[in-house]
Scaffold this active site. Structure first.
Site, PDB file in Angstrom:
ATOM      1  N   HIS A   1      35.286  69.697  90.913  1.00 20.28           N
ATOM      2  CA  HIS A   1      33.823  69.775  90.901  1.00 20.28           C
ATOM      3  C   HIS A   1      33.385  70.091  89.462  1.00 20.28           C
ATOM      4  CE1 HIS A   1      30.014  70.448  93.227  1.00 20.28           C
ATOM      5  NE2 HIS A   1      29.678  70.863  92.024  1.00 20.28           N
TER       6      HIS A   1
ATOM      7  N   SER B   1      41.506  74.096  88.622  1.00 20.86           N
ATOM      8  CA  SER B   1      41.928  74.026  90.013  1.00 20.86           C
ATOM      9  C   SER B   1      40.905  73.330  90.904  1.00 20.86           C
ATOM     10  CB  SER B   1      42.249  75.426  90.534  1.00 20.86           C
ATOM     11  OG  SER B   1      41.301  76.363  90.090  1.00 20.86           O
TER      12      SER B   1
ATOM     13  N   CYS C   1      35.239  71.942  99.246  1.00 21.47           N
ATOM     14  CA  CYS C   1      35.089  72.420  97.865  1.00 21.47           C
ATOM     15  C   CYS C   1      34.334  73.747  97.822  1.00 21.47           C
ATOM     16  CB  CYS C   1      34.348  71.368  97.045  1.00 21.47           C
ATOM     17  SG  CYS C   1      33.833  71.963  95.424  1.00 21.47           S
TER      18      CYS C   1
ATOM     19  N   GLN D   1      32.968  77.761  82.757  1.00 25.23           N
ATOM     20  CA  GLN D   1      33.107  79.198  82.973  1.00 25.23           C
ATOM     21  C   GLN D   1      32.492  79.968  81.803  1.00 25.23           C
ATOM     22  OE1 GLN D   1      36.803  80.868  84.446  1.00 25.23           O
ATOM     23  NE2 GLN D   1      37.740  78.836  84.569  1.00 25.23           N
TER      24      GLN D   1
ATOM     25  N   CYS E   1      30.696  73.189  95.963  1.00 25.51           N
ATOM     26  CA  CYS E   1      29.621  72.316  96.453  1.00 25.51           C
ATOM     27  C   CYS E   1      28.504  73.157  97.093  1.00 25.51           C
ATOM     28  CB  CYS E   1      30.175  71.322  97.477  1.00 25.51           C
ATOM     29  SG  CYS E   1      30.942  69.862  96.732  1.00 25.51           S
TER      30      CYS E   1
ATOM     31  N   HIS F   1      32.255  71.788  86.531  1.00 25.25           N
ATOM     32  CA  HIS F   1      31.893  73.185  86.313  1.00 25.25           C
ATOM     33  C   HIS F   1      32.508  73.722  85.028  1.00 25.25           C
ATOM     34  CE1 HIS F   1      35.958  73.870  87.836  1.00 25.25           C
ATOM     35  NE2 HIS F   1      35.874  75.124  87.432  1.00 25.25           N
TER      36      HIS F   1
ATOM     37  N   ASN G   1      37.142  73.985  81.381  1.00 26.20           N
ATOM     38  CA  ASN G   1      38.487  73.428  81.552  1.00 26.20           C
ATOM     39  C   ASN G   1      38.341  72.214  82.431  1.00 26.20           C
ATOM     40  OD1 ASN G   1      39.984  75.381  80.254  1.00 26.20           O
ATOM     41  ND2 ASN G   1      40.430  76.531  82.119  1.00 26.20           N
TER      42      ASN G   1
ATOM     43  N   HIS H   1      29.622  66.542  93.600  1.00 24.11           N
ATOM     44  CA  HIS H   1      31.058  66.781  93.453  1.00 24.11           C
ATOM     45  C   HIS H   1      31.775  65.657  92.704  1.00 24.11           C
ATOM     46  CE1 HIS H   1      34.871  68.646  94.785  1.00 24.11           C
ATOM     47  NE2 HIS H   1      35.310  67.423  95.014  1.00 24.11           N
TER      48      HIS H   1
HETATM   49  O1  LIG Z   1      39.895  80.195  86.082  1.00 30.01           O
HETATM   50  P1  LIG Z   1      40.748  79.055  86.568  1.00 30.01           P
HETATM   51  O2  LIG Z   1      40.131  77.702  86.280  1.00 30.01           O
HETATM   52  O3  LIG Z   1      41.211  79.216  87.979  1.00 30.01           O
HETATM   53  O4  LIG Z   1      42.066  79.154  85.685  1.00 30.01           O
HETATM   54  C1  LIG Z   1      42.300  78.468  84.493  1.00 30.01           C
HETATM   55  O5  LIG Z   1      41.482  78.940  83.429  1.00 30.01           O
HETATM   56  C2  LIG Z   1      41.714  80.293  83.007  1.00 30.01           C
HETATM   57  C3  LIG Z   1      40.793  80.600  81.851  1.00 30.01           C
HETATM   58  O6  LIG Z   1      40.981  79.731  80.775  1.00 30.01           O
HETATM   59  C4  LIG Z   1      43.182  80.524  82.658  1.00 30.01           C
HETATM   60  O7  LIG Z   1      43.410  81.890  82.392  1.00 30.01           O
HETATM   61  C5  LIG Z   1      44.099  80.075  83.797  1.00 30.01           C
HETATM   62  O8  LIG Z   1      45.442  80.180  83.402  1.00 30.01           O
HETATM   63  C6  LIG Z   1      43.779  78.625  84.169  1.00 30.01           C
HETATM   64  O9  LIG Z   1      44.575  78.206  85.257  1.00 30.01           O
END
Ligand SMILES: O=P(O)(O)O[C@H]1O[C@H](CO)[C@@H](O)[C@H](O)[C@H]1O
Ligand SMILES: O=P(O)(O)O[C@H]1O[C@H](CO)[C@@H](O)[C@H](O)[C@H]1O
Lengths: 348, 348
Positions: free
Chosen positions: A166, A163, A52, A170, A55, A168, A155, A115
């Site tokens: 873990h 993706s 990961c 943004q 981690c 998290h 997300n 994780h």
């Molecule tokens: O940044 P990540 O998690 O790789 O990517 C994800 O979130 C982003 C922000 O919302 C988007 O633009 C991406 O399409 C999505 O796959």
């Protein structure tokens, strides 16, 4: 002809925050589903995954090494959509071709070194550390001359394009105010000028009287299904006090935000007894150096699941070309959510 | 500092049809993908599937039987989101709680009796029959007092929530003008009043000069990647003549619309050599009884795939809470599409 009843009849509802309408088709959840079924991933993960990128102590995708962080940890996204060193400039060719350079900062926030965890499984005192880091980042980024808006979000779940499992979130901090928040800026400003109170204060007080769409509550926050929800189990967390951003929260209110975040996500997980996917994020005042008494701090949750752990709502076709459409009422969704236990299904 | 260049630097672009901006991060397609990968379904289907609700002679889900139709066939959706007999009415409680009843008609259009086909694999003369049926439905539904807008669209592919691979589209006809088209009504009206020409006529002529984003063309229509595209391979079909709806098309133009629909979808299929998913739909003048010289007929295509047959673009997190964001430029997407053969990969 019988009387119009928004619990039974197709209708549209107004979203006063965006100024847009949503189409509601209450009867439509009866249709059988023969479309795509999502994989339900059995969610048993180790506390530390050597592969990961998030981690503690592991190598990141960009080559750097994560420190052995003990609670929360933030760093610049290795694949930022916004960059700091973008040359300023515009491209214009008549009324129809317009581009403007956009710069900013993208960060990743690890919610826990563990994780295997998710927000609903974390302790409130540890979620509180996430809230504190949000506050710190909002302040540091927002204080910068070149940052006009700090978008904090999470997300969760691979069906939301996340993706890495873990825990998290943004932050994308940009020079300009993004589309959705600029709509909310306008509507809140208009309301505040007319009524002298924030829109969401009045809205929340009405909802607290009506009770129908309230899911959970503590001293400082309420979680509810907004009257104008688009996604099947869309919800909002709204602060009881009219604060315009995270930095106005008291110590106690920060803990209450952590508490309601946990409560709401437990309900989500308990709904289909699965780790519930969503995109969630804070909406608060722009950091453009102006006062924003019209802004009322809140958090949106947009989860894609509709019928079960594996059948989601597709926002396609009519939704993309016409009007967002939902198949169950906000009241129906609220009823299903609020009857759920506040104890996480895995802990039962 | 170097000069701003929209091919290299993160920026936002203006969509004059919606009045909204999109964030473009050209450098971001370099990031490795570790997220969800879609199932690629091997697309070999029989010409007739006894279990398909849309094949000729079969029983439908609502109990009715399809006729043995020979080319195209339309019927009322068995699970319509809009109903005809909805009682009229409003619910209002202050400024913040507003609902209005909405009525209308939802129809399904079978494009062909052959279960195995898709638009790019159909003959132009057969797609032409689809166009004719669109015209007929647009006229019949649009002439009704209670229908203000006729939204014709196609959801293709299970990742677009399409529950049946039989070639088909839908029509949702409503009393009110939907959200997206009402944005386009406003912007086109403003442009028309200012310039005395439709916005898309001027736009198309500029694009035909620039050539950079043009994908295919015949006597009456152009397929292109709009400057402001949001989805990775988003495209538009625009009529060369400023017609405001399908009914203004000449006989030859109807065939040309079928021809360009086929050409564009062949390019799509050839891109990743897979049956390419999308939501597509016609935008044209409302049927509210008014003249709409500002409206310029066009068709939008919103496909979700980004990197390959199995990796899509997730419009989540920042896109839902902030601003729609794309990872490749419109010019990059156009370059990849326009270099593709106009012969379908399955026929090679
Ligand atoms: O940044 P990540 O998690 O790789 O990517 C994800 O979130 C982003 C922000 O919302 C988007 O633009 C991406 O399409 C999505 O796959
Ligand atoms: O009507 P279908 O194909 O069953 O359903 C699909 O298209 C509809 C119209 O765009 C959407 O509302 C649904 O979410 C989607 O699954």
């Amino acid at each position: 002809m019988s009387k119009f009843d928004y619990i039974e009849n197709p209708h549209r509802r107004y979203n006063p925050l965006t100024g847009e309408w949503v189409l509601v088709s209450p009867h439509r959840s009866k249709r059988p589903w023969q479309g795509q079924v999502e994989k339900v991933i059995e969610d048993v993960r180790p506390s530390h995954d050597p592969k990961c990128f998030l981690c503690p102590g592991n190598d990141r995708i960009g080559g750097e090494k994560n420190p052995n962080y003990e609670d929360v940890y933030s760093f610049q996204n290795d694949f930022s959509a916004l960059l700091q060193d973008t040359p300023k400039g515009k491209f214009e060719d008549g009324d129809l071709f317009k581009a403007e350079s956009e710069s900013g900062v993208c960060k990743v926030i690890c919610f826990s070194p563990d994780h295997s965890l998710t927000v609903p499984e974390m302790k409130v005192e540890n979620i509180r550390k996430v809230v504190d880091l949000w506050c710190k980042e909002y302040k540091e980024l927002g204080d910068r001359e070149d940052i006009g808006y700090v978008q904090i979000f999470e997300n969760k779940g691979s069906i939301m394009g996340c993706s890495n499992p873990h825990p998290h979130g943004q932050i994308w901090a940009s020079g300009l105010v993004p589309l959705e928040t600029s709509k909310e800026s306008e509507t809140q400003k208009e309301y505040f000028e007319k009524h002298g109170r924030t829109m969401l204060l009045d809205y929340l007080n009405s909802e607290l009287e009506k009770k129908e769409r309230i899911l959970a509550e503590n001293d400082s926050f309420v979680a509810l299904v907004p009257f104008w929800a688009v996604w099947p189990f869309e919800t909002m967390i709204i602060s009881k006090r009219a604060v315009s951003d995270l930095l106005e929260l008291t110590d106690e209110e920060r803990t209450d935000l952590a508490d309601i975040y946990k409560k709401l996500t437990i309900m989500y997980d308990n709904l289909f007894e699965v780790s519930f996917a969503y995109s969630a994020g804070l909406h608060q005042a722009p950091t453009d150096g102006e006062e924003h008494p019209e802004w009322h701090l809140h958090m949106h949750f947009y989860p894609p699941l509709l019928r079960s752990a594996s059948v989601k709502k597709f926002m396609v076709g009519y939704e993309m070309l016409g009007t967002p459409q939902r198949d169950i009422t906000a009241e129906g969704a609220a009823k299903r959510l609020k009857d759920l236990s506040l104890q996480h299904y895995k802990q039962k």
